[in-house]
Enzyme design. Structure first.
Site, PDB file in Angstrom:
ATOM      1  N   ARG A 101       0.816  -1.214   0.000  1.00 56.77           N
ATOM      2  CA  ARG A 101       0.000   0.000   0.000  1.00 56.77           C
ATOM      3  C   ARG A 101       0.852   1.268   0.000  1.00 56.77           C
ATOM      4  O   ARG A 101       1.494   1.606   0.983  1.00 56.77           O
ATOM      5  CB  ARG A 101      -0.931  -0.002   1.215  1.00 56.77           C
ATOM      6  CG  ARG A 101      -1.976   1.115   1.150  1.00 56.77           C
ATOM      7  CD  ARG A 101      -2.873   1.103   2.386  1.00 56.77           C
ATOM      8  NE  ARG A 101      -3.965   2.052   2.225  1.00 56.77           N
ATOM      9  CZ  ARG A 101      -3.881   3.359   2.407  1.00 56.77           C
ATOM     10  NH1 ARG A 101      -2.711   3.891   2.775  1.00 56.77           N
ATOM     11  NH2 ARG A 101      -4.925   4.144   2.233  1.00 56.77           N
ATOM     12  N   HIS A 103       0.347   5.398  -1.920  1.00 54.14           N
ATOM     13  CA  HIS A 103      -0.623   6.188  -2.671  1.00 54.14           C
ATOM     14  C   HIS A 103      -0.274   6.265  -4.155  1.00 54.14           C
ATOM     15  O   HIS A 103      -1.151   6.198  -5.010  1.00 54.14           O
ATOM     16  CB  HIS A 103      -0.734   7.599  -2.081  1.00 54.14           C
ATOM     17  CG  HIS A 103      -1.584   7.661  -0.858  1.00 54.14           C
ATOM     18  ND1 HIS A 103      -1.195   7.133   0.349  1.00 54.14           N
ATOM     19  CD2 HIS A 103      -2.816   8.185  -0.656  1.00 54.14           C
ATOM     20  CE1 HIS A 103      -2.145   7.319   1.246  1.00 54.14           C
ATOM     21  NE2 HIS A 103      -3.144   7.964   0.665  1.00 54.14           N
ATOM     22  N   LYS A 148     -15.382   6.383 -15.271  1.00 57.13           N
ATOM     23  CA  LYS A 148     -16.307   5.519 -14.527  1.00 57.13           C
ATOM     24  C   LYS A 148     -15.489   4.700 -13.534  1.00 57.13           C
ATOM     25  O   LYS A 148     -15.263   3.494 -13.701  1.00 57.13           O
ATOM     26  CB  LYS A 148     -17.106   4.629 -15.475  1.00 57.13           C
ATOM     27  CG  LYS A 148     -18.366   4.052 -14.840  1.00 57.13           C
ATOM     28  CD  LYS A 148     -19.258   3.422 -15.889  1.00 57.13           C
ATOM     29  CE  LYS A 148     -20.495   2.777 -15.278  1.00 57.13           C
ATOM     30  NZ  LYS A 148     -21.440   3.768 -14.722  1.00 57.13           N
ATOM     31  N   LEU A 204     -20.573  11.880 -16.256  1.00 55.22           N
ATOM     32  CA  LEU A 204     -20.258  10.685 -17.026  1.00 55.22           C
ATOM     33  C   LEU A 204     -21.014  10.768 -18.334  1.00 55.22           C
ATOM     34  O   LEU A 204     -22.226  11.015 -18.348  1.00 55.22           O
ATOM     35  CB  LEU A 204     -20.672   9.429 -16.259  1.00 55.22           C
ATOM     36  CG  LEU A 204     -20.357   8.123 -16.971  1.00 55.22           C
ATOM     37  CD1 LEU A 204     -18.859   7.849 -16.983  1.00 55.22           C
ATOM     38  CD2 LEU A 204     -21.106   6.963 -16.323  1.00 55.22           C
TER      39      LEU A 204
END
Length: 299
Positions: A101, A103, A148, A204
């Site tokens: 992990r 960023h 999306k 969108l």
């Protein structure tokens, strides 16, 4: 949960065997994209357009996924055949993959995770016929709604607030301009002209939205991509929302929240679905019926 099968890395697996790694970036960061494709009569509807939009969203997130369109279409077909879907949806998702992990994009690039499911879903016939109510809310989402992506918390919170107000949808406003719904695109009809927000980063560019503009041209309905205000919505002759699962759904009443935190109700036009909306619904239904009767609709 519904269904017995899931798509995982291009292959059908029993649904209980489809697992997400705890360090998958889609799970930890919303670092990925998705599409929902409609199925009518066991046929995929506008599937190629959805696959191409997914490919575009992946490019915007700089996720490498070779042969995206081909793999999306194949995966969707595998799912509806395995589940025996007649009228329903296919949900497909691609995350950047699992990595330690951080960023920033991890190095080396992880392997993207491609997954999906299919489930039955009837057409929302009653709401399309009678129309629905929507709650007017501030648009609290991020500034790249043209992608999306899996980052849907703003839409989730807005949709929940609308549900608590007994509304079907939330209509979102940013700096005095209406953008779209929490899970739909928005149209109004003013003086016979169809208006919808320009397809920029604030909305969108819905596949159903694009099809409606094409159908409007075929039906000789004048249309324009133009932003409009809350007052223009409330003064409109007609309004409707649209989307893959929504199709074309008339908006008959808007609920706003005043300074005293009270709900105010505003009837749109006559308070009944209007003529332009009905014309477009009928044209769209012909497409749906042609899809179900044929080999699918993938312009």
């Amino acid at each position: 949960m519904t269904g017995h099968w899931a798509l995982y890395q291009d292959t059908l697996v029993p649904r209980q065997d489809a697992k997400t790694d705890i360090e998958d970036r889609g799970y930890q960061f919303g670092d990925g994209v998705y599409e929902v494709i409609r199925v009518y009569g066991g046929k995929l509807f506008l599937a190629e357009a959805h696959a191409k939009r997914m490919e575009r969203s992946l490019r915007e997130l700089r996720i490498s996924f070779p042969n995206c369109v081909e793999r999306v279409l194949k995966g969707a077909t595998l799912l509806i055949e395995a589940e025996g879907i007649d009228d329903g949806i296919v949900y497909l998702q691609i995350s950047r993959g699992a990595a330690s992990r951080v960023h920033q994009f991890p190095t080396p690039d992880p392997i993207p995770v491609f997954s999906g499911t299919a489930s039955p879903l009837p057409r929302p016939v009653q709401l399309m016929e009678q129309g629905c109510e929507a709650l007017l809310l501030p648009d609290i989402r991020w500034l790249r709604n043209d992608i999306k992506s899996l980052n849907l918390l703003g839409a989730v919170l807005s949709k929940q607030q609308a549900k608590e107000a007994h509304c079907h949808e939330a209509i979102l406003e940013r700096n005095g301009i209406l953008t779209e719904g929490s899970s739909s695109n928005l149209f109004i009809v003013s003086l016979g002209e169809l208006l919808t927000h320009p397809a920029n980063n604030l909305i969108l560019n819905g596949i159903t939205r694009q099809e409606i503009l094409r159908l409007a041209s075929e039906e000789a309905i004048p249309w324009k991509e133009k932003s409009f205000t809350v007052d223009e919505l409330l003064a409109a002759d007609e309004a409707f929302i649209c989307g893959t699962t929504t199709e074309i759904m008339p908006l008959i009443q808007i609920i706003s929240i005043n300074e005293q935190n009270k709900h105010e109700r505003h009837k749109i036009g006559s308070g009944l679905p209007g003529g332009v909306t009905r014309t477009l619904q009928q044209a769209f239904t012909r497409l749906v019926e042609a899809c179900a009767a044929g080999s699918g609709n993938k312009p």
